[in-house]
Write a protein that holds these residues in place. Structure first.
Motif, PDB file in Angstrom:
ATOM      1  N   LEU A  64      -5.013   1.413  -7.712  1.00 62.32           N
ATOM      2  CA  LEU A  64      -5.252   3.018  -7.942  1.00 62.32           C
ATOM      3  C   LEU A  64      -4.559   3.166  -9.400  1.00 62.32           C
ATOM      4  N   ILE A  65      -5.711   3.586  -9.886  1.00 68.06           N
ATOM      5  CA  ILE A  65      -5.071   3.462 -11.455  1.00 68.06           C
ATOM      6  C   ILE A  65      -6.064   5.121 -12.369  1.00 68.06           C
ATOM      7  N   ASN A  66      -4.797   5.363 -13.038  1.00 65.05           N
ATOM      8  CA  ASN A  66      -4.782   6.561 -14.256  1.00 65.05           C
ATOM      9  C   ASN A  66      -5.813   7.352 -15.047  1.00 65.05           C
ATOM     10  N   SER A  67      -5.425   8.201 -15.786  1.00 62.27           N
ATOM     11  CA  SER A  67      -6.150   8.291 -16.884  1.00 62.27           C
ATOM     12  C   SER A  67      -4.802   7.579 -18.056  1.00 62.27           C
ATOM     13  N   ARG A  68      -3.390   7.421 -17.412  1.00 57.47           N
ATOM     14  CA  ARG A  68      -2.879   6.864 -18.842  1.00 57.47           C
ATOM     15  C   ARG A  68      -2.773   5.565 -18.641  1.00 57.47           C
ATOM     16  N   LEU A 122       1.028  -1.007  -0.050  1.00 56.25           N
ATOM     17  CA  LEU A 122       0.325  -0.013  -0.201  1.00 56.25           C
ATOM     18  C   LEU A 122       0.982   1.575   0.134  1.00 56.25           C
ATOM     19  N   THR A 123       2.344   0.782   0.702  1.00 62.70           N
ATOM     20  CA  THR A 123       2.299   2.736   0.956  1.00 62.70           C
ATOM     21  C   THR A 123       2.935   2.549  -0.268  1.00 62.70           C
ATOM     22  N   ALA A 124       4.175   2.082  -1.031  1.00 63.47           N
ATOM     23  CA  ALA A 124       4.548   1.786  -2.714  1.00 63.47           C
ATOM     24  C   ALA A 124       3.428   2.745  -3.613  1.00 63.47           C
ATOM     25  N   MET A 125       2.156   1.856  -3.593  1.00 67.11           N
ATOM     26  CA  MET A 125       0.963   2.698  -4.290  1.00 67.11           C
ATOM     27  C   MET A 125       0.452   3.936  -4.168  1.00 67.11           C
ATOM     28  N   LEU A 126       0.016   4.030  -3.384  1.00 64.69           N
ATOM     29  CA  LEU A 126      -0.040   4.833  -2.731  1.00 64.69           C
ATOM     30  C   LEU A 126       1.298   6.763  -2.954  1.00 64.69           C
ATOM     31  N   GLN A 127       2.583   5.907  -2.602  1.00 67.90           N
ATOM     32  CA  GLN A 127       3.712   6.964  -3.090  1.00 67.90           C
ATOM     33  C   GLN A 127       3.639   7.285  -4.509  1.00 67.90           C
ATOM     34  N   ALA A 128       3.607   6.231  -5.419  1.00 71.68           N
ATOM     35  CA  ALA A 128       3.410   6.342  -6.757  1.00 71.68           C
ATOM     36  C   ALA A 128       2.267   7.746  -6.784  1.00 71.68           C
ATOM     37  N   TRP A 129       1.180   6.939  -6.543  1.00 75.33           N
ATOM     38  CA  TRP A 129      -0.483   7.877  -6.638  1.00 75.33           C
ATOM     39  C   TRP A 129       0.075   9.273  -6.124  1.00 75.33           C
ATOM     40  N   LYS A 130       0.660   9.679  -5.272  1.00 76.37           N
ATOM     41  CA  LYS A 130       1.354  10.889  -4.571  1.00 76.37           C
ATOM     42  C   LYS A 130       1.939  11.751  -5.954  1.00 76.37           C
ATOM     43  N   LYS A 131       3.265  10.951  -6.565  1.00 74.35           N
ATOM     44  CA  LYS A 131       3.606  11.828  -7.245  1.00 74.35           C
ATOM     45  C   LYS A 131       3.790  11.504  -8.181  1.00 74.35           C
ATOM     46  N   GLY A 132       2.752  10.997  -8.626  1.00 71.84           N
ATOM     47  CA  GLY A 132       1.639  11.630 -10.073  1.00 71.84           C
ATOM     48  C   GLY A 132       0.409  11.859  -9.980  1.00 71.84           C
ATOM     49  N   ASP A 164      -0.950  14.610  -9.709  1.00 75.33           N
ATOM     50  CA  ASP A 164      -0.415  16.052 -10.713  1.00 75.33           C
ATOM     51  C   ASP A 164      -0.583  15.853 -12.203  1.00 75.33           C
ATOM     52  N   GLU A 165       0.011  15.395 -12.797  1.00 75.48           N
ATOM     53  CA  GLU A 165       0.420  14.270 -13.876  1.00 75.48           C
ATOM     54  C   GLU A 165      -0.957  13.826 -14.111  1.00 75.48           C
ATOM     55  N   ALA A 166      -2.026  12.860 -13.723  1.00 71.61           N
ATOM     56  CA  ALA A 166      -2.911  12.446 -14.495  1.00 71.61           C
ATOM     57  C   ALA A 166      -3.864  12.656 -13.082  1.00 71.61           C
ATOM     58  N   ASP A 167      -4.921  11.943 -13.957  1.00 75.96           N
ATOM     59  CA  ASP A 167      -6.395  11.587 -13.475  1.00 75.96           C
ATOM     60  C   ASP A 167      -6.616  10.395 -12.615  1.00 75.96           C
ATOM     61  N   TRP A 168      -7.052  10.559 -11.155  1.00 80.56           N
ATOM     62  CA  TRP A 168      -6.767   9.098 -10.651  1.00 80.56           C
ATOM     63  C   TRP A 168      -8.515   8.515 -10.024  1.00 80.56           C
ATOM     64  N   VAL A 169      -8.006   6.830  -9.970  1.00 80.98           N
ATOM     65  CA  VAL A 169      -9.197   6.035  -9.610  1.00 80.98           C
ATOM     66  C   VAL A 169      -8.954   4.985  -8.547  1.00 80.98           C
ATOM     67  N   LEU A 170      -9.773   5.768  -7.533  1.00 80.89           N
ATOM     68  CA  LEU A 170      -9.353   4.313  -6.247  1.00 80.89           C
ATOM     69  C   LEU A 170     -10.587   3.087  -6.263  1.00 80.89           C
ATOM     70  N   GLY A 171      -9.829   2.274  -6.241  1.00 79.80           N
ATOM     71  CA  GLY A 171     -11.152   0.905  -6.948  1.00 79.80           C
ATOM     72  C   GLY A 171     -10.787   0.294  -5.497  1.00 79.80           C
ATOM     73  N   THR A 172     -11.679  -0.593  -4.537  1.00 77.83           N
ATOM     74  CA  THR A 172     -11.524  -1.398  -3.805  1.00 77.83           C
ATOM     75  C   THR A 172     -13.079  -2.220  -3.525  1.00 77.83           C
ATOM     76  N   THR A 219      -9.737  13.175  -6.336  1.00 74.48           N
ATOM     77  CA  THR A 219     -10.180  14.722  -7.172  1.00 74.48           C
ATOM     78  C   THR A 219      -8.636  15.248  -6.253  1.00 74.48           C
ATOM     79  N   LYS A 220      -8.413  16.425  -6.610  1.00 74.16           N
ATOM     80  CA  LYS A 220      -7.295  17.491  -5.748  1.00 74.16           C
ATOM     81  C   LYS A 220      -8.390  18.035  -4.640  1.00 74.16           C
ATOM     82  N   GLU A 221      -9.739  18.146  -4.928  1.00 73.82           N
ATOM     83  CA  GLU A 221     -10.511  18.869  -3.685  1.00 73.82           C
ATOM     84  C   GLU A 221     -11.285  17.635  -2.623  1.00 73.82           C
TER      85      GLU A 221
END
Length: 348
Positions: free
Chosen positions: A42-46, A5-15, A17-25, A108-110
């Motif tokens: 975690l899935i992004n728009s790329r 989980l930590t590595a996944m969240l770090q990848a999301w945090k790093k990216g 601002d570069e892509a939109d993201w979805v959390l799947g559970t 989202t950012k908000e």
């Protein structure tokens, strides 16, 4: 990259601002399924995905549905039924024989769904509870002082804030979040390398300790997060303050092993193991001037499961498997453990 989980969240945090993201559970399962309730991805728009909600067989369809969430912003509930001949997952011939329920939520950012707070806590090795409202873009992370012992549950709560005559019942998925295991390895010899590398591949935090200048060199252990050159009082302080979950003593020196074992008596450690036969462990106890009754943690010696291996890689595998089993079953009854093992066997 690790699926921890930590590595996944770090990848999301790093990216973020570069892509939109979805959390799947995965919020619920029935029967045998590869992943259980609480699994996250975690899935992004790329089209990049971090973490898995299945053995890989459902991921393409999950990513396809994540695009809908990215487009419209609304949460989406999915179900895959491997027992229904008309279901898409059944037609794939997966064979698990279970049903999995998945929720996709827009990040989202908000509204980061509490993921920022969760990452901060994990990086500080602080546990907590993650609350997600089912079929809504609502979630938050609740930090805790100690590890939560509860299982993943669905809670039914009444929303009385809408001034309705009859409160509306909401369903929330609540799951414990704990930092990845922190393993301390005493001994920086050649046979420690595969143990460090395997544990790092699992996404664990690794600390190596050895007072000998010829051992535990950083260039030989690039996957170690920290290297200590003292197994006395500094090691005791480190064990006490750095959230250590497991310790393997394998220096091949009875004096160093004894000193490390004595240093480990400052706190209860979930898994402690010492390399070598039983009679050697008794000798180490004598050097440390410790009686078995004085040990605050149970010590596995010989270390690891008996899998018939003799080479460093086989020994590392047996130790890591035993350690993993202890850490993940420490709060599970034997009956529950047997049931989990059977479900895992069938799902595989």
């Amino acid at each position: 990259m690790s699926n921890q989980l930590t590595a996944m969240l770090q990848a999301w945090k790093k990216g973020q601002d570069e892509a939109d993201w979805v959390l799947g559970t995965v919020y619920k399962t029935q029967g045998s399924c590869y992943r259980k309730a609480g699994a996250l991805t975690l899935i992004n728009s790329r089209g990049e995905q971090y973490g898995l909600l299945s053995g890989g067989c459902l991921e393409a369809d999950i990513v396809r549905n994540a695009r809908k969430v990215l487009q419209w912003g609304n949460p989406l509930l999915l179900s895959y039924d491997a027992t229904d001949e008309d279901d898409w997952s059944y037609q794939l011939g997966i064979g698990c024989g279970g049903k999995v329920y998945i929720m996709l939520q827009a990040i989202t950012k908000e509204n980061d769904l509490g993921l920022g707070a969760m990452l901060t806590a994990l990086e500080n090795r602080q546990p907590g509870l993650y609350h997600q409202k089912i079929n809504a873009n609502q979630a938050y992370f609740e930090p805790l002082a100690d590890k939560p012992f509860q299982k993943v549950v669905i809670q039914h709560r009444s929303d009385e804030s809408r001034n309705a005559e009859k409160p509306i019942e909401e369903s929330w998925l609540v799951q414990p979040i704990v930092p990845e295991p922190h393993l301390v390895i005493v001994g920086g010899g050649v046979d420690a390398k595969p143990l460090v590398n395997m544990a790092k591949e699992m996404g664990w935090k690794i600390t190596l300790a050895d007072p000998r200048a010829s051992h535990a060199r950083a260039k030989n252990f690039p996957n170690a997060d920290m290297i200590l050159d003292d197994v006395g009082e500094p090691l005791s302080e480190y064990l006490l303050n750095q959230g250590v979950d497991a310790m393997v003593i394998m220096s091949h020196s009875m004096e160093i092993d004894a000193k490390a074992l004595k240093s480990a008596q400052v706190k209860v450690i979930d898994y402690v193991a010492m390399l070598g036969p039983k009679h050697r462990f008794q000798e180490v106890l004598g050097i440390a001037k410790l009686k078995p009754s004085q040990l605050v943690s149970k010590v596995a010696s010989p270390a690891g499961f008996d899998i018939g291996g003799q080479l460093p890689e086989s020994i590392a595998l047996s130790i890591l498997a035993q350690c993993h089993s202890v850490l993940h079953h420490s709060n599970v009854s034997q009956g529950e453990q047997n049931e989990q093992n059977e479900e895992t066997r069938i799902a595989s």
